[in-house]
Motif scaffolding. Sequence first.
Motif, mmCIF file in Angstrom:
data_model
loop_
_atom_site.group_PDB
_atom_site.id
_atom_site.type_symbol
_atom_site.label_atom_id
_atom_site.label_comp_id
_atom_site.label_asym_id
_atom_site.label_seq_id
_atom_site.Cartn_x
_atom_site.Cartn_y
_atom_site.Cartn_z
ATOM 1 N N SER A 117 0.751 -1.116 0.043
ATOM 2 C CA SER A 117 -0.031 0.018 -0.180
ATOM 3 C C SER A 117 1.017 1.414 0.040
ATOM 4 O O SER A 117 0.672 2.120 -0.840
ATOM 5 N N GLY A 118 1.817 1.301 0.861
ATOM 6 C CA GLY A 118 2.644 2.183 0.720
ATOM 7 C C GLY A 118 3.518 2.534 -0.545
ATOM 8 O O GLY A 118 3.531 3.750 -0.956
ATOM 9 N N MET A 119 3.779 1.278 -1.039
ATOM 10 C CA MET A 119 4.628 1.300 -2.231
ATOM 11 C C MET A 119 3.812 2.135 -3.365
ATOM 12 O O MET A 119 4.073 2.897 -4.303
ATOM 13 N N LEU A 120 2.439 1.597 -3.528
ATOM 14 C CA LEU A 120 1.449 1.957 -4.265
ATOM 15 C C LEU A 120 1.172 3.676 -4.323
ATOM 16 O O LEU A 120 1.546 4.417 -5.279
ATOM 17 N N TRP A 121 1.217 3.933 -3.220
ATOM 18 C CA TRP A 121 0.723 5.500 -3.125
ATOM 19 C C TRP A 121 1.940 6.376 -3.172
ATOM 20 O O TRP A 121 1.945 7.332 -3.935
ATOM 21 N N ALA A 122 3.163 5.743 -2.731
ATOM 22 C CA ALA A 122 4.357 6.474 -3.177
ATOM 23 C C ALA A 122 4.552 6.493 -4.728
ATOM 24 O O ALA A 122 4.781 7.784 -5.191
#
Length: 208
Positions: A117-122
Amino acid sequence: MNSFETDIKRAFCSMNFLAGLLIECIILWRAGFESELFQISVPVLASLPYSTAWLGDYQSGYIKEYLPRCGRTSYILGKFLACGISGGSLLTAACLFSLLTGGGEDVKWKLILIFLSGMLWAVVSATLAAAANSRYVAYGGAFVLFYMLVILYQRYFKTLYCLNPVEWYAPEHTWVLGDMGVVVMLTGIILLIGILYYEVLRRCIDSV
């Protein structure tokens, strides 16, 4: 030159990464994993470490010196991967800290979902920043998109729980393949964003 290795070092050693990690740890300590404050922080803090790295290189003119030594494809992939990995790692490290300090037991089995999720939003932030040529869009665009999805789910499409970005890191419904179904979906979206990011940066680089 190994562009990816250089970008990873820049991302993880940046003040933005350290500041974001500290803020996330405080949020988890004071408010908890299930709080609305943590929800708000996910798209915002994941974008802090490296989503504007391309803009920094471009606006400073550094890219003209750097690009010939690493190649276009290596440069773009290095930026994309470093951005995604640092954003996902920031959230995951904060959740691990919460576990180690006696909180967040409900996070224990969700670390891979939190990382993705963090990777996606980054990478969403990085793509929006490159497309709009704006740091403000990088830090605010992902947050706006996050809450647009939340509103669409809560008000109009309550049966489509896959639209809810909170469900992506803390699933409450039964997904096809369980948590692996969420992993597959997030990985697919990240790959699609990667293709878009490559095309956006390729066009920008061609004009340098």
